[in-house]
Scaffold this active site. Structure first.
Site, PDB file in Angstrom:
ATOM      1  N   HIS A  34       0.855  -1.181   0.000  1.00  0.00           N
ATOM      2  CA  HIS A  34       0.000   0.000   0.000  1.00  0.00           C
ATOM      3  C   HIS A  34       0.896   1.239   0.000  1.00  0.00           C
ATOM      4  CE1 HIS A  34       1.085   0.112   4.203  1.00  0.00           C
ATOM      5  NE2 HIS A  34       0.510  -1.061   4.432  1.00  0.00           N
ATOM      6  N   GLY A  36       1.931   3.093   2.212  1.00  0.00           N
ATOM      7  CA  GLY A  36       2.960   3.110   3.260  1.00  0.00           C
ATOM      8  C   GLY A  36       4.240   2.454   2.744  1.00  0.00           C
ATOM      9  N   HIS A  37       4.086   1.301   2.070  1.00  0.00           N
ATOM     10  CA  HIS A  37       5.265   0.632   1.495  1.00  0.00           C
ATOM     11  C   HIS A  37       5.867   1.494   0.379  1.00  0.00           C
ATOM     12  CE1 HIS A  37       2.792  -2.959   2.865  1.00  0.00           C
ATOM     13  NE2 HIS A  37       3.939  -3.165   3.486  1.00  0.00           N
ATOM     14  N   GLN A  61       7.138 -15.372  12.165  1.00  0.00           N
ATOM     15  CA  GLN A  61       6.770 -14.232  13.022  1.00  0.00           C
ATOM     16  C   GLN A  61       5.288 -14.222  13.373  1.00  0.00           C
ATOM     17  OE1 GLN A  61       8.121 -11.331   9.879  1.00  0.00           O
ATOM     18  NE2 GLN A  61       6.414 -10.119  10.628  1.00  0.00           N
ATOM     19  N   GLN A 148       7.648   3.885  10.496  1.00  0.00           N
ATOM     20  CA  GLN A 148       7.509   4.240  11.915  1.00  0.00           C
ATOM     21  C   GLN A 148       6.298   3.565  12.553  1.00  0.00           C
ATOM     22  OE1 GLN A 148       7.725   8.463  12.782  1.00  0.00           O
ATOM     23  NE2 GLN A 148       6.467   8.200  14.595  1.00  0.00           N
ATOM     24  N   GLN A 153       9.327  -2.670  16.290  1.00  0.00           N
ATOM     25  CA  GLN A 153      10.122  -3.416  15.311  1.00  0.00           C
ATOM     26  C   GLN A 153      11.336  -2.585  14.864  1.00  0.00           C
ATOM     27  OE1 GLN A 153       8.493  -5.867  11.957  1.00  0.00           O
ATOM     28  NE2 GLN A 153       8.905  -4.084  10.721  1.00  0.00           N
ATOM     29  N   SER A 186      -1.810  -3.425   5.882  1.00  0.00           N
ATOM     30  CA  SER A 186      -2.416  -4.485   5.057  1.00  0.00           C
ATOM     31  C   SER A 186      -3.625  -5.062   5.777  1.00  0.00           C
ATOM     32  CB  SER A 186      -1.400  -5.590   4.809  1.00  0.00           C
ATOM     33  OG  SER A 186      -0.194  -5.012   4.390  1.00  0.00           O
ATOM     34  N   ARG A 187      -3.604  -5.005   7.102  1.00  0.00           N
ATOM     35  CA  ARG A 187      -4.684  -5.620   7.882  1.00  0.00           C
ATOM     36  C   ARG A 187      -5.969  -4.775   7.869  1.00  0.00           C
ATOM     37  NH1 ARG A 187       0.044  -7.580  11.157  1.00  0.00           N
ATOM     38  NH2 ARG A 187      -0.027  -9.834  10.867  1.00  0.00           N
TER      39      ARG A 187
HETATM   40  O1  PAF Z   1       7.137  -5.182   8.777  1.00  0.00           O
HETATM   41  C1  PAF Z   1       6.996  -6.210   8.082  1.00  0.00           C
HETATM   42  O2  PAF Z   1       6.293  -6.226   7.080  1.00  0.00           O
HETATM   43  C2  PAF Z   1       7.726  -7.476   8.492  1.00  0.00           C
HETATM   44  O3  PAF Z   1       7.790  -7.604   9.874  1.00  0.00           O
HETATM   45  C3  PAF Z   1       9.122  -7.604   7.869  1.00  0.00           C
HETATM   46  C4  PAF Z   1      10.043  -6.501   8.358  1.00  0.00           C
HETATM   47  C5  PAF Z   1       9.030  -7.548   6.355  1.00  0.00           C
HETATM   48  C6  PAF Z   1       9.759  -8.942   8.262  1.00  0.00           C
HETATM   49  O4  PAF Z   1       9.003 -10.016   7.804  1.00  0.00           O
END
Ligand code: PAF
Length: 284
Positions: A34, A36-37, A61, A148, A153, A186-187
């Site tokens: 989206h 953000g990416h 994860q 951010q 993370q 995405s959620r």
């Molecule tokens: O932020 C994310 O989308 C994930 O945690 C990442 C950094 C791609 C690791 O799978």
């Protein structure tokens, strides 16, 4: 734009680029791209010669009852978006490429991951750090770009880069929001129409806290109450509201310019996170 699914192939591409003296920017994602990416991609393109986007829904994860299975996967659409943005390389490995066998060596963080998502999602950050370390070793970037929105993370990856001596510059890009303040995720696509109407309350509540702070209120218990009063609704459950020191991720009783407010809320089955930094604090 090149699309690789093999570690050997992307490594030889990167090696050749480095021989030519080109710098590598890396945007790790789980797809379902989206704006953000795309903000991360634009930042990478502005700072490096070659932008690599990884698209990998990382199983390690996700907890047993989380949304690994239903997480959106649409490589064709994501690749098109990357192509339009001028991404040079998409790396989209299969799970068997990244994890041919169960890893017996993993990356674990022992301090910053104790609270917040680390507490409510056991094992999550070890999965994140392990896959990010693997991706860093495969792609060997000069710079890596993170949002951010995933503040904890970001902080933990910053620490991993430092502690494990990765020669990578971390760049943090501000959260991109919908017109009504909802942080892009995405959620968000899991939300029903009614839940989507409720969801901007998270940002509204945090803004209310920020204006109380600006008016002089620094007591966390009072600020927390103000936020709790906003975060109520049908099928809404607050996972956590935490005021922490940005560097240590330890809880604070009094807000100051080094404090991060981080929130996680379950709206129906969907878990949304967001955060704000108190003024004059920057991530870098
Ligand atoms: O932020 C994310 O989308 C994930 O945690 C990442 C950094 C791609 C690791 O799978």
């Amino acid at each position: 734009m090149k699309i690789f699914d093999s570690i050997v192939d992307i490594r030889s591409f990167i090696k050749a680029a480095k021989v030519e003296g080109l710098s590598i920017g890396f945007v790790p994602t789980m797809g379902a791209l989206h704006e953000g990416h795309l903000a991360l991609v634009r930042e990478s393109k502005g700072n490096t010669d070659i932008t690599v986007v990884s698209i990998f829904v990382n199983p390690t994860q996700f907890g047993p009852n989380e949304d690994y299975e239903k997480y959106q996967r649409n490589l064709e659409q994501d690749s098109q978006l990357c192509d339009v943005e001028g991404v040079d390389v998409v790396f989209a490995p299969a799970v068997t490429e990244m994890y041919p066998a169960k890893d017996s060596v993993v990356v674990k963080e022992s301090a910053l991951s104790k609270n917040l998502c680390g507490r409510t999602r056991p094992g999550h950050f070890s999965g994140v750090l392990t896959v990010v370390a693997k991706l860093f070793n495969i792609i060997d970037p000069d710079m890596a770009f993170f949002g951010q929105k995933d503040a904890q993370q970001v902080r933990i990856i910053e620490q991993m880069i430092r502690d494990l001596n990765f020669d990578i510059e971390l760049k943090v890009v501000p959260t991109v929001r919908e017109y009504d303040g909802l942080a892009l995720s995405s959620r968000n696509s899991y939300l029903t129409a009614e839940q989507r109407v409720w969801a901007p309350r998270i940002y509204e509540g945090m803004q209310k806290v920020l204006s109380l702070y600006k008016a002089g209120e620094k007591d966390v218990s009072i600020l927390r109450q103000a936020l709790e009063a906003v975060l109520t609704g049908n099928d809404v459950e607050v996972d956590y509201i935490e005021f922490v020191d940005w560097k240590s991720f330890e809880s604070v009783d009094t807000v100051n310019d080094g404090t991060l407010l981080a929130v996680a809320v379950r709206v129906g089955d969907t878990r949304l996170i967001d955060n704000i930094m108190f003024p004059s604090l920057s991530f870098s």
